[in-house]
Design a protein around this motif. Structure first.
Motif, mmCIF file in Angstrom:
data_model
loop_
_atom_site.group_PDB
_atom_site.id
_atom_site.type_symbol
_atom_site.label_atom_id
_atom_site.label_comp_id
_atom_site.label_asym_id
_atom_site.label_seq_id
_atom_site.Cartn_x
_atom_site.Cartn_y
_atom_site.Cartn_z
ATOM 1 N N GLY A 1 -7.363 7.027 7.445
ATOM 2 C CA GLY A 1 -7.553 8.295 6.755
ATOM 3 C C GLY A 1 -6.426 8.649 5.817
ATOM 4 N N THR A 2 -5.419 7.775 5.724
ATOM 5 C CA THR A 2 -4.320 8.017 4.795
ATOM 6 C C THR A 2 -4.900 8.277 3.410
ATOM 7 N N LYS B 1 -9.053 2.471 6.234
ATOM 8 C CA LYS B 1 -10.287 2.736 6.977
ATOM 9 C C LYS B 1 -10.077 2.536 8.473
ATOM 10 N N LYS B 2 -9.336 1.487 8.828
ATOM 11 C CA LYS B 2 -9.225 1.115 10.233
ATOM 12 C C LYS B 2 -7.980 0.249 10.437
ATOM 13 N N PHE C 1 0.861 -1.181 0.000
ATOM 14 C CA PHE C 1 0.000 0.000 0.000
ATOM 15 C C PHE C 1 0.898 1.232 0.000
ATOM 16 N N ALA C 2 0.664 2.105 -0.954
ATOM 17 C CA ALA C 2 1.432 3.353 -1.077
ATOM 18 C C ALA C 2 2.934 3.078 -1.073
ATOM 19 N N ASP D 1 3.135 2.477 11.002
ATOM 20 C CA ASP D 1 3.117 3.922 10.761
ATOM 21 C C ASP D 1 2.679 4.280 9.339
ATOM 22 N N ALA D 2 2.820 3.353 8.411
ATOM 23 C CA ALA D 2 2.404 3.611 7.027
ATOM 24 C C ALA D 2 0.913 3.359 6.821
#
Length: 129
Positions: free
Chosen positions: A73-74, A100-101, A13-14, A68-69
């Motif tokens: 809300g990222t 989301k969570k 993710f990202a 931390d990544a």
């Protein structure tokens, strides 16, 4: 999707790899419903609305890097899911998602486990590596 999920799976993710620590991944697809009942109806009836997908990953805590990544809300980012690994020709699924969570379960004298739930903003796009 693969019928066997092994150590070669890819989850990121990202740009942050989660696959090193994962234990389980789950994609949950549903649709919203619109109530179309009215007047003399004796039972509620519905119309199918928009699709909705959540993707949940259970993983071992790695300290703080992955945790931390994955802040709720990222901003929307690429979620990549390669259940059979990244060898040439293997399936690859990509979607835009937000965190989301996330939950963390830390027990005395045991491994620290975490779960992250992504809310997809687009449908999975199937391709291959």
């Amino acid at each position: 999707m693969a019928s066997y999920l092994g150590s070669a799976a890819v989850i990121s993710f990202a740009g942050t790899a989660i696959n090193t620590y994962y234990r389980k991944a789950k994609s949950d697809e549903a649709i919203g419903l619109v109530d179309k009942s009215a007047g003399a109806d004796t039972h509620t009836s519905h119309l199918a609305a928009l699709r909705e997908t959540t993707f949940t990953v259970d993983f071992l805590m790695d300290g703080i890097t992955v945790w931390d990544a994955l802040v709720p809300g990222t901003s929307s980012a690429a979620l990549i899911w390669g259940p059979e690994g990244s060898a040439s020709g293997k399936p690859k699924y990509t979607a835009t998602a937000i965190v989301k969570k996330r939950t963390k379960d830390e027990a005395y004298n045991d491994l620290a486990l975490a779960t992250v739930e992504f809310q997809l903003q687009t449908a999975w796009v199937p391709t291959s590596y």
